[in-house]
Design a protein around this motif. Structure first.
Motif, mmCIF file in Angstrom:
data_model
loop_
_atom_site.group_PDB
_atom_site.id
_atom_site.type_symbol
_atom_site.label_atom_id
_atom_site.label_comp_id
_atom_site.label_asym_id
_atom_site.label_seq_id
_atom_site.Cartn_x
_atom_site.Cartn_y
_atom_site.Cartn_z
ATOM 1 N N ARG A 158 0.881 -1.205 -0.138
ATOM 2 C CA ARG A 158 0.006 0.178 -0.060
ATOM 3 C C ARG A 158 0.897 1.396 -0.069
ATOM 4 N N GLU A 159 2.085 1.067 0.748
ATOM 5 C CA GLU A 159 2.900 2.387 0.828
ATOM 6 C C GLU A 159 3.514 2.433 -0.444
ATOM 7 N N ALA B 148 -4.782 -0.571 -3.291
ATOM 8 C CA ALA B 148 -5.304 0.641 -2.548
ATOM 9 C C ALA B 148 -4.946 1.947 -3.603
ATOM 10 N N GLY B 149 -4.272 1.655 -4.942
ATOM 11 C CA GLY B 149 -4.011 2.428 -6.045
ATOM 12 C C GLY B 149 -5.183 2.945 -6.619
ATOM 13 N N SER C 156 -6.385 3.699 -9.669
ATOM 14 C CA SER C 156 -6.589 3.333 -10.956
ATOM 15 C C SER C 156 -5.553 2.207 -11.296
ATOM 16 N N LEU C 157 -5.923 1.427 -12.356
ATOM 17 C CA LEU C 157 -4.964 0.647 -13.085
ATOM 18 C C LEU C 157 -3.762 0.975 -13.439
ATOM 19 N N GLU C 158 -3.715 2.310 -14.010
ATOM 20 C CA GLU C 158 -2.402 2.920 -14.550
ATOM 21 C C GLU C 158 -1.597 3.556 -13.365
ATOM 22 N N GLU C 159 -2.236 3.690 -12.157
ATOM 23 C CA GLU C 159 -1.359 4.156 -11.335
ATOM 24 C C GLU C 159 -0.970 3.341 -10.216
ATOM 25 N N ASP D 1 7.130 1.804 -9.105
ATOM 26 C CA ASP D 1 6.772 1.158 -10.620
ATOM 27 C C ASP D 1 6.441 -0.254 -10.377
ATOM 28 N N VAL D 2 7.254 -1.004 -9.713
ATOM 29 C CA VAL D 2 7.028 -2.432 -9.695
ATOM 30 C C VAL D 2 7.140 -3.076 -8.319
#
Length: 310
Positions: free
Chosen positions: A51-52, A79-80, A82-85, A59-60
């Motif tokens: 999550r952090e 917890a991000g 969107s998919l891209e973020e 990135d990965v």
């Protein structure tokens, strides 16, 4: 161009890795990433670490551990916003079974798995997968309410007593649980889904987000062989656990072309949502981790949830 940022989440108790192997993995990843390494210290720690990472634009996130470590990290990554973020996920197999990694087509060994991941990064290769969700928790490949979860519980108890996780341990636990630990006469579970008649008097329910459901050594076990990361959830439930019908269903699941059928079998394919209700508390598991007993669980399919390097 600055190096990609990566977090390596290591389960130090991972079954099939050593400290020397972890050092080799870290050196290999540092050739490609600005790498941070964190070791999990308690149950749920992998979720907090991921999550952090999702909140700080890593990135990965790479996992070294078994399916439980992967599950924790996935729940943190989601917890991000969107998919891209969300950071992409890379899985280095380090547990005893590694169902998720093998379902992605990754090699069983951590060294070979690392090579595939580094190759995929150079080629810009990844895939987007769907996840399952049980109430507020995500799962990658399977869930269960009833018998299979009670077997997981029995295996976890044996491991706490110092037993090694092996196919034989799972088989013995399943047989013992079936004959000694299950109320086979009073099915307690009902499956409800929007716009469809309820399926009542179910004894045990298996949910898959991909195939296979699990492995017994090198052998894939596939109650729902059409399950896929690219579709909704698949379900197989048994109305009863009488010995003849249960033995027939098990033999169908273990066959070369599994397609369990019969009056006692309920099969659903590519389902978006459903709820399981029980008249008494039932053992519950997600991705092979026992999570206690439940009387109600709502399941949903979450398509296009996560990018995976593979």
């Amino acid at each position: 161009m600055p190096a990609m940022r990566a977090l390596l989440v290591v389960n130090p108790k991972a079954t099939t890795t050593s400290e020397r192997g972890r050092d080799v993995l870290v050196r290999a990843l540092r050739t490609e990433f600005d790498l941070t390494v964190q070791h999990t210290k308690r149950r749920g720690h992998g979720t907090a670490l991921a999550r952090e990472a999702a909140e700080t634009s890593v990135d990965v996130v790479v996992t070294l551990g078994g399916d439980g470590t992967v599950n924790e990290v996935v729940n943190g990554l989601m917890a991000g916003p969107s998919l891209e973020e969300r950071p992409a996920l890379a899985v280095v197999p380090g547990g005893s079974t590694n169902v998720f990694a093998r379902a992605l087509g990754l090699p069983k060994g951590w060294a070979e798995g690392t090579s595939v991941i580094l190759e995929a990064l150079h080629a810009g290769r990844h895939r987007t997968i769907g996840l399952g969700r049980a109430d507020d928790r995500y799962f990658t490949f399977c869930a269960g309410l009833g018998l299979d979860a009670s077997v997981v519980r029995r295996v976890e108890q044996a491991r706490l007593r110092g037993r090694t996780s092996t196919p034989g341990l799972y088989l013995r636990s399943a047989v013992n649980q079936y004959f000694l630990g299950v109320d086979r006469r009073h099915p307690a579970i009902t499956l409800e889904r929007p716009g469809e008649p309820a399926e009542a008097s179910l004894a045990t329910v298996i949910i898959q987000n991909t195939a296979p459901w699990t492995y017994l050594g090198d052998r894939a076990i596939n109650p729902n062989p059409e399950a896929s990361f690219d579709l909704g959830l698949d379900v197989m439930a048994l109305r009863e656990l009488h010995l003849p019908s249960t033995a027939r269903t098990v033999s169908q699941i273990f066959s070369r072309r599994p397609d369990p059928r019969g009056r006692q079998v309920v099969r659903l394919h590519d389902v978006d949502e459903f709820t399981l209700l029980a008249t008494r508390p039932q053992p519950f598991q997600l991705d092979g981790d026992y999570l206690g007993e439940r009387e109600k669980v709502r399941f949903t399919s979450v398509p296009g949830a996560l990018r995976v390097i593979c």
